[in-house]
Design a protein around this motif. Structure first.
Motif, PDB file in Angstrom:
ATOM      1  N   SER A  21      45.902-149.114  35.829  1.00 12.87           N
ATOM      2  CA  SER A  21      46.072-149.302  37.260  1.00 12.87           C
ATOM      3  C   SER A  21      47.556-149.417  37.568  1.00 12.87           C
ATOM      4  O   SER A  21      48.319-150.037  36.844  1.00 12.87           O
ATOM      5  CB  SER A  21      45.342-150.570  37.695  1.00 12.87           C
ATOM      6  N   ASN A  22      48.009-148.801  38.648  1.00 14.08           N
ATOM      7  CA  ASN A  22      49.428-148.796  38.987  1.00 14.08           C
ATOM      8  C   ASN A  22      49.577-149.111  40.459  1.00 14.08           C
ATOM      9  O   ASN A  22      49.449-148.235  41.309  1.00 14.08           O
ATOM     10  CB  ASN A  22      50.033-147.428  38.645  1.00 14.08           C
ATOM     11  N   SER A  23      49.850-150.367  40.787  1.00 19.47           N
ATOM     12  CA  SER A  23      49.921-150.784  42.188  1.00 19.47           C
ATOM     13  C   SER A  23      51.111-150.168  42.894  1.00 19.47           C
ATOM     14  O   SER A  23      51.088-149.938  44.102  1.00 19.47           O
ATOM     15  CB  SER A  23      49.979-152.314  42.274  1.00 19.47           C
ATOM     16  N   ALA A  24      52.207-149.891  42.149  1.00 18.08           N
ATOM     17  CA  ALA A  24      53.385-149.294  42.770  1.00 18.08           C
ATOM     18  C   ALA A  24      53.084-147.879  43.255  1.00 18.08           C
ATOM     19  O   ALA A  24      53.480-147.489  44.363  1.00 18.08           O
ATOM     20  CB  ALA A  24      54.549-149.285  41.775  1.00 18.08           C
ATOM     21  N   VAL A  25      52.356-147.108  42.441  1.00 15.15           N
ATOM     22  CA  VAL A  25      51.957-145.763  42.852  1.00 15.15           C
ATOM     23  C   VAL A  25      51.012-145.837  44.041  1.00 15.15           C
ATOM     24  O   VAL A  25      51.108-145.061  44.992  1.00 15.15           O
ATOM     25  CB  VAL A  25      51.292-145.011  41.678  1.00 15.15           C
ATOM     26  N   HIS A  26      50.114-146.798  43.987  1.00 17.64           N
ATOM     27  CA  HIS A  26      49.174-146.997  45.091  1.00 17.64           C
ATOM     28  C   HIS A  26      49.907-147.253  46.397  1.00 17.64           C
ATOM     29  O   HIS A  26      49.580-146.695  47.441  1.00 17.64           O
ATOM     30  CB  HIS A  26      48.241-148.156  44.745  1.00 17.64           C
ATOM     31  N   SER A  82      41.896-149.471  51.341  1.00 16.52           N
ATOM     32  CA  SER A  82      42.119-148.693  50.130  1.00 16.52           C
ATOM     33  C   SER A  82      42.178-149.628  48.939  1.00 16.52           C
ATOM     34  O   SER A  82      42.502-150.792  49.051  1.00 16.52           O
ATOM     35  CB  SER A  82      43.418-147.905  50.267  1.00 16.52           C
ATOM     36  N   ALA A  83      41.847-149.084  47.767  1.00 12.76           N
ATOM     37  CA  ALA A  83      41.863-149.888  46.555  1.00 12.76           C
ATOM     38  C   ALA A  83      42.852-149.303  45.568  1.00 12.76           C
ATOM     39  O   ALA A  83      43.389-148.228  45.771  1.00 12.76           O
ATOM     40  CB  ALA A  83      40.473-149.928  45.935  1.00 12.76           C
ATOM     41  N   GLY A  84      43.101-150.017  44.476  1.00  9.89           N
ATOM     42  CA  GLY A  84      44.094-149.582  43.511  1.00  9.89           C
ATOM     43  C   GLY A  84      43.783-148.218  42.931  1.00  9.89           C
ATOM     44  O   GLY A  84      42.656-147.917  42.586  1.00  9.89           O
ATOM     45  N   ALA A  85      44.816-147.379  42.813  1.00  9.33           N
ATOM     46  CA  ALA A  85      44.640-146.071  42.201  1.00  9.33           C
ATOM     47  C   ALA A  85      44.701-146.214  40.691  1.00  9.33           C
ATOM     48  O   ALA A  85      45.163-147.215  40.169  1.00  9.33           O
ATOM     49  CB  ALA A  85      45.740-145.126  42.693  1.00  9.33           C
TER      50      ALA A  85
END
Length: 323
Positions: free
Chosen positions: A60-65, A51-54
């Motif tokens: 881009s929000n890595s925490a949400v991802h 999966s990639a960053g959402a």
């Protein structure tokens, strides 16, 4: 259904490539469904698309991802998202694979939905799962699945027709797989002569001869030859498939010719993309069809043995110039 070897005349080739493999399936075989690193390897040693960053709005929000990443398959979870009584979440596909047991705390999952996380999933945009193979599209979650079903960067199914094969991958990988795992004939050149021989042809109701791959014009083509019943009539069918998408397949034409005893039959058509399954092409009768009686007449002798020579040619159509 039997698989029989033809007798071609050419040289062989064996390019390499990359493999596409569903990460979820690779996880199903694991005894422990703990959280895995996203940089995973398939059993064949090739890198799997993780999966990639959402994207939330434009940022881009890595925490949400990380919140939306399923701990089993590592894919981004989309509604319905399930959770255990302790709040651990996973996607609906993996809920079945882990037999309704939480992969983190081992409690029974039940049918609890994580509505708050589902709302988050509805608000973000996600990259296509084939992003690491070239797709640059970023889509809302509700349209992502539909896009991925027809994404031009998705893997191709193995075109081998002699047995069910679930391998998928890009074209170089599929070509190498066909040579290494199915021992198919591989040849260079755009013209060919292929001989199909089988004793006691009256005893064969359904049969598939060994697939042959031709490498020309920078692409690969699959030659199929089969015996089956068309209604109540036993027939043989030869057809060509293109190892690539339909748009590229339409740039080519091919001819197949068979004959004997001073008679000849010829077929000309456009190779079908391997996006169309072997069964689909066969059932559409899009190829050279020869009744058993005619095939045995072409074979000569006392009609007790199939000795059929199929010659063919592949060419690239000239695109019309616009003025």
């Amino acid at each position: 259904m039997g698989v029989y070897q033809g007798a071609p005349e050419s040289e062989s080739m064996a390019p390499g490539g990359n493999v596409y493999q569903d990460v979820a399936e690779s996880r199903a075989a694991l005894a422990d469904y703990g959280v895995k690193s996203p940089n995973v390897e398939s059993r064949s040693g090739h890198r799997i698309c993780g999966s990639a960053g959402a994207r939330l709005g434009l940022a881009s929000n890595s925490a949400v991802h990380e919140l939306l990443e399923c701990p089993v398959c590592l894919n981004i979870m989309c509604p319905p998202i399930h959770q255990c009584p302790n709040g651990h979440t996973l996607c609906v596909v993996c809920k079945t694979k882990v037999q309704n047991i939480c992969p983190i705390c081992r409690h029974e999952l039940g049918n609890i939905r994580c509505l708050a996380l589902e709302k988050v999933a509805e608000s973000i945009e996600l990259p296509c799962k084939y992003h690491c193979y070239g797709c640059q599209d970023i889509l809302p979650y509700h349209s992502r699945v539909k896009h991925e079903e027809s994404c031009k960067h998705r893997g191709y199914n193995c075109p081998y027709a002699g047995a069910e094969c679930l391998v998928t991958g890009d074209i170089p990988f599929i070509v190498a797989h066909l040579k290494a795992d199915h021992n198919v004939d591989m040849h260079d050149g755009s013209s060919f002569n292929h001989r199909y021989v089988k004793p006691n042809p009256h005893e064969i109701e359904n049969a598939t001869w060994m697939l042959t791959i031709f490498n020309c014009f920078g692409y690969q083509f699959c030659l199929h030859f089969e015996a089956f019943h068309l209604g109540t009539s036993p027939v043989y069918m030869a057809f060509l498939r293109f190892m690539g998408d339909e748009n590229d397949a339409n740039k080519f034409s091919y001819s197949l010719e068979v004959g004997g005893n001073g008679r000849k039959m010829k077929w000309q058509g456009i190779p079908r993309s391997i996006r169309d399954s072997h069964q689909t092409v066969r059932d559409s009768l899009d190829g050279l069809i020869i009744t058993r009686n005619i095939a045995l007449f072409f074979s000569g002798g006392e009609r007790q043995e199939l000795k059929l020579k199929v010659s063919g040619r592949i060419w690239k159509e000239q695109s019309s110039s616009s003025f």
